[in-house]
Design a protein around this motif. Sequence first.
Motif, PDB file in Angstrom:
ATOM      1  N   VAL A 139      25.241 -18.536 -35.880  1.00 20.85           N
ATOM      2  CA  VAL A 139      24.084 -18.776 -36.894  1.00 20.85           C
ATOM      3  C   VAL A 139      23.632 -19.941 -36.456  1.00 20.85           C
ATOM      4  N   SER A 140      22.018 -20.074 -36.767  1.00 18.98           N
ATOM      5  CA  SER A 140      21.436 -21.328 -36.614  1.00 18.98           C
ATOM      6  C   SER A 140      21.641 -22.381 -37.910  1.00 18.98           C
ATOM      7  N   PHE A 141      21.736 -23.724 -37.594  1.00 23.55           N
ATOM      8  CA  PHE A 141      21.757 -24.764 -38.575  1.00 23.55           C
ATOM      9  C   PHE A 141      20.386 -25.306 -38.484  1.00 23.55           C
ATOM     10  N   GLY A 142      19.479 -24.780 -37.858  1.00 16.53           N
ATOM     11  CA  GLY A 142      17.942 -25.707 -37.865  1.00 16.53           C
ATOM     12  C   GLY A 142      17.996 -26.200 -36.386  1.00 16.53           C
ATOM     13  N   GLU A 143      16.964 -26.661 -35.874  1.00 16.58           N
ATOM     14  CA  GLU A 143      16.858 -27.031 -34.578  1.00 16.58           C
ATOM     15  C   GLU A 143      17.575 -28.536 -34.282  1.00 16.58           C
ATOM     16  N   PHE A 144      17.504 -29.331 -35.427  1.00 15.84           N
ATOM     17  CA  PHE A 144      17.992 -30.678 -35.366  1.00 15.84           C
ATOM     18  C   PHE A 144      19.647 -30.661 -35.247  1.00 15.84           C
ATOM     19  N   LEU A 145      20.262 -30.012 -36.216  1.00 19.53           N
ATOM     20  CA  LEU A 145      21.755 -29.834 -35.877  1.00 19.53           C
ATOM     21  C   LEU A 145      22.206 -28.907 -35.002  1.00 19.53           C
ATOM     22  N   ASP A 146      21.476 -27.573 -34.551  1.00 23.06           N
ATOM     23  CA  ASP A 146      21.719 -27.007 -33.529  1.00 23.06           C
ATOM     24  C   ASP A 146      22.035 -27.992 -32.170  1.00 23.06           C
ATOM     25  N   LYS A 147      21.120 -28.751 -32.071  1.00 21.45           N
ATOM     26  CA  LYS A 147      20.966 -29.582 -30.742  1.00 21.45           C
ATOM     27  C   LYS A 147      22.412 -30.568 -30.838  1.00 21.45           C
ATOM     28  N   GLN A 148      22.534 -30.754 -32.101  1.00 23.31           N
ATOM     29  CA  GLN A 148      23.770 -31.782 -32.000  1.00 23.31           C
ATOM     30  C   GLN A 148      25.242 -30.840 -31.931  1.00 23.31           C
ATOM     31  N   ILE A 149      25.134 -29.801 -32.308  1.00 19.58           N
ATOM     32  CA  ILE A 149      26.462 -28.864 -32.022  1.00 19.58           C
ATOM     33  C   ILE A 149      26.449 -28.738 -30.571  1.00 19.58           C
ATOM     34  N   SER A 150      25.514 -28.161 -29.946  1.00 21.07           N
ATOM     35  CA  SER A 150      25.443 -27.965 -28.489  1.00 21.07           C
ATOM     36  C   SER A 150      25.942 -29.056 -27.724  1.00 21.07           C
ATOM     37  N   LYS A 151      25.947 -30.314 -28.189  1.00 22.40           N
ATOM     38  CA  LYS A 151      26.527 -31.374 -27.549  1.00 22.40           C
ATOM     39  C   LYS A 151      28.020 -31.740 -27.807  1.00 22.40           C
ATOM     40  N   LEU A 152      28.564 -30.875 -28.504  1.00 25.07           N
ATOM     41  CA  LEU A 152      30.094 -31.171 -29.033  1.00 25.07           C
ATOM     42  C   LEU A 152      31.030 -30.275 -27.849  1.00 25.07           C
ATOM     43  N   GLU A 153      32.101 -30.713 -27.402  1.00 20.39           N
ATOM     44  CA  GLU A 153      32.875 -30.178 -26.669  1.00 20.39           C
ATOM     45  C   GLU A 153      33.552 -28.739 -27.475  1.00 20.39           C
ATOM     46  N   HIS A 154      33.668 -27.857 -26.730  1.00 16.45           N
ATOM     47  CA  HIS A 154      34.098 -26.573 -27.182  1.00 16.45           C
ATOM     48  C   HIS A 154      35.569 -26.601 -28.076  1.00 16.45           C
ATOM     49  N   GLU A 155      36.478 -27.457 -27.456  1.00 11.63           N
ATOM     50  CA  GLU A 155      37.737 -27.523 -28.188  1.00 11.63           C
ATOM     51  C   GLU A 155      37.710 -28.376 -29.274  1.00 11.63           C
ATOM     52  N   ASP A 156      36.841 -29.048 -29.691  1.00 11.44           N
ATOM     53  CA  ASP A 156      36.537 -29.919 -31.052  1.00 11.44           C
ATOM     54  C   ASP A 156      35.999 -28.812 -31.967  1.00 11.44           C
ATOM     55  N   ILE A 157      35.631 -27.809 -31.891  1.00 14.35           N
ATOM     56  CA  ILE A 157      34.946 -26.717 -32.794  1.00 14.35           C
ATOM     57  C   ILE A 157      35.980 -25.644 -32.998  1.00 14.35           C
ATOM     58  N   TYR A 158      36.136 -25.361 -34.483  1.00 14.33           N
ATOM     59  CA  TYR A 158      36.847 -24.152 -34.977  1.00 14.33           C
ATOM     60  C   TYR A 158      35.774 -23.343 -35.245  1.00 14.33           C
ATOM     61  N   TYR A 159      35.363 -22.364 -34.350  1.00 10.66           N
ATOM     62  CA  TYR A 159      34.364 -21.281 -34.869  1.00 10.66           C
ATOM     63  C   TYR A 159      35.026 -20.330 -35.625  1.00 10.66           C
ATOM     64  N   LEU A 160      34.021 -19.706 -36.578  1.00 12.24           N
ATOM     65  CA  LEU A 160      34.423 -18.728 -37.371  1.00 12.24           C
ATOM     66  C   LEU A 160      33.353 -17.455 -37.778  1.00 12.24           C
ATOM     67  N   GLY A 161      33.463 -16.326 -37.433  1.00 16.08           N
ATOM     68  CA  GLY A 161      32.466 -15.355 -38.016  1.00 16.08           C
ATOM     69  C   GLY A 161      32.824 -14.534 -38.925  1.00 16.08           C
ATOM     70  N   GLY A 162      32.278 -13.207 -38.919  1.00 17.74           N
ATOM     71  CA  GLY A 162      32.827 -12.071 -39.966  1.00 17.74           C
ATOM     72  C   GLY A 162      31.923 -12.215 -41.434  1.00 17.74           C
ATOM     73  N   THR A 163      32.484 -11.282 -42.035  1.00 15.93           N
ATOM     74  CA  THR A 163      31.737 -11.231 -43.496  1.00 15.93           C
ATOM     75  C   THR A 163      32.030 -12.306 -44.610  1.00 15.93           C
ATOM     76  N   ASN A 164      33.161 -12.646 -44.494  1.00 12.91           N
ATOM     77  CA  ASN A 164      33.577 -13.649 -45.203  1.00 12.91           C
ATOM     78  C   ASN A 164      33.795 -15.126 -44.665  1.00 12.91           C
ATOM     79  N   ARG A 165      32.804 -15.516 -43.907  1.00 13.45           N
ATOM     80  CA  ARG A 165      33.049 -16.609 -42.977  1.00 13.45           C
ATOM     81  C   ARG A 165      32.854 -17.923 -43.922  1.00 13.45           C
ATOM     82  N   VAL A 166      31.807 -17.851 -44.792  1.00 14.03           N
ATOM     83  CA  VAL A 166      31.551 -19.062 -45.690  1.00 14.03           C
ATOM     84  C   VAL A 166      32.498 -19.200 -46.525  1.00 14.03           C
ATOM     85  N   THR A 167      33.239 -18.375 -47.248  1.00 18.57           N
ATOM     86  CA  THR A 167      34.229 -18.836 -48.295  1.00 18.57           C
ATOM     87  C   THR A 167      35.551 -19.081 -47.484  1.00 18.57           C
ATOM     88  N   ALA A 168      35.727 -18.325 -46.211  1.00 24.39           N
ATOM     89  CA  ALA A 168      36.973 -18.711 -45.422  1.00 24.39           C
ATOM     90  C   ALA A 168      37.097 -20.128 -44.996  1.00 24.39           C
TER      91      ALA A 168
END
Length: 289
Positions: free
Chosen positions: A153-182
């Motif tokens: 998903v997009s968090f808007g241009e400002f935060l998308d750019k900040q997220i792109s600068k993070l190391e992959h191992e620092d992020i726990y990505y979660l998708g799926g139909t219940n991702r918000v509550t999960a």
Amino acid sequence: MLLPFLVIANDKVSKNATNKQELIWFVEDKAENKHLLDENYEISSPSTYIERLIITSLQKYNIIVKRSSSSRISQSIKDQNNVCTANRANTKARRAYSLFSSPQSFYLTHKLYRYKGKRPLSHALLNEKGQIKSLSHIFKVYPNHTIGIAKGVSFGEFLDKQISKLEHEDIYYLGGTNRVTALESMLYSERFDFLLALPIDMEPTEKQKQQLEYYPIAGAPPYLIAHINCSNSDLGKKAIQDINLILEQLYQSPKYYKAHQKWFSEKELSLLQLYLKQRFTDKTYISKD
């Protein structure tokens, strides 16, 4: 896969639609959208409530509602000439291949959440206003921590750019139909240390509130603005024009004001209105009358 209620609702829209142009309306496949077209179900999210009003108002089209992931929706908008979807951030990357409506709805922007902090958050992370200096700064101070982020998903241009600068191992990505509550549940169970989320998506219990901290991100726009997003085609242009006409009417309606009032105090609504006038025009987007 279409849910039964979507098929039923679509049948209502499709009656006598032989001569109507077909418009495929993609709904992001997440639990919060489950009851989008069920008129017996009260929707609290401003964007989803307004999306329902728009779909039911677009009588001149034969609307086919489909559920899909955010990434597949983006690809469909690129590949097909008759696709629309709602609740999208208007970014430069998306404008390159698609069209956007006037503002659909407004949110207080994403915050950084922390739960059960064993020690106070390091002052090295914060500027003089108590804002997180940047997302990447978090991992300079806490190199072994992780952050939960919704996938695709997009968090808007400002935060998308900040997220792109993070190391992959620092992020726990979660998708799926219940991702918000999960993601919220995983924060409380300490599966990761921080969570980037919209305030509207956080529903802590009274006990959880006592140990839940949140911080604004320095430089982030105060509001996230959602838009309708359509194919860049003649049909897409026509649909956007019709959607904008509906939105113009909704801006001045009690329904539009009431949808936002559930998530903004009167003071916050006044500040939002001021922000919109300064950024866009003197048009009133949210009116009591």
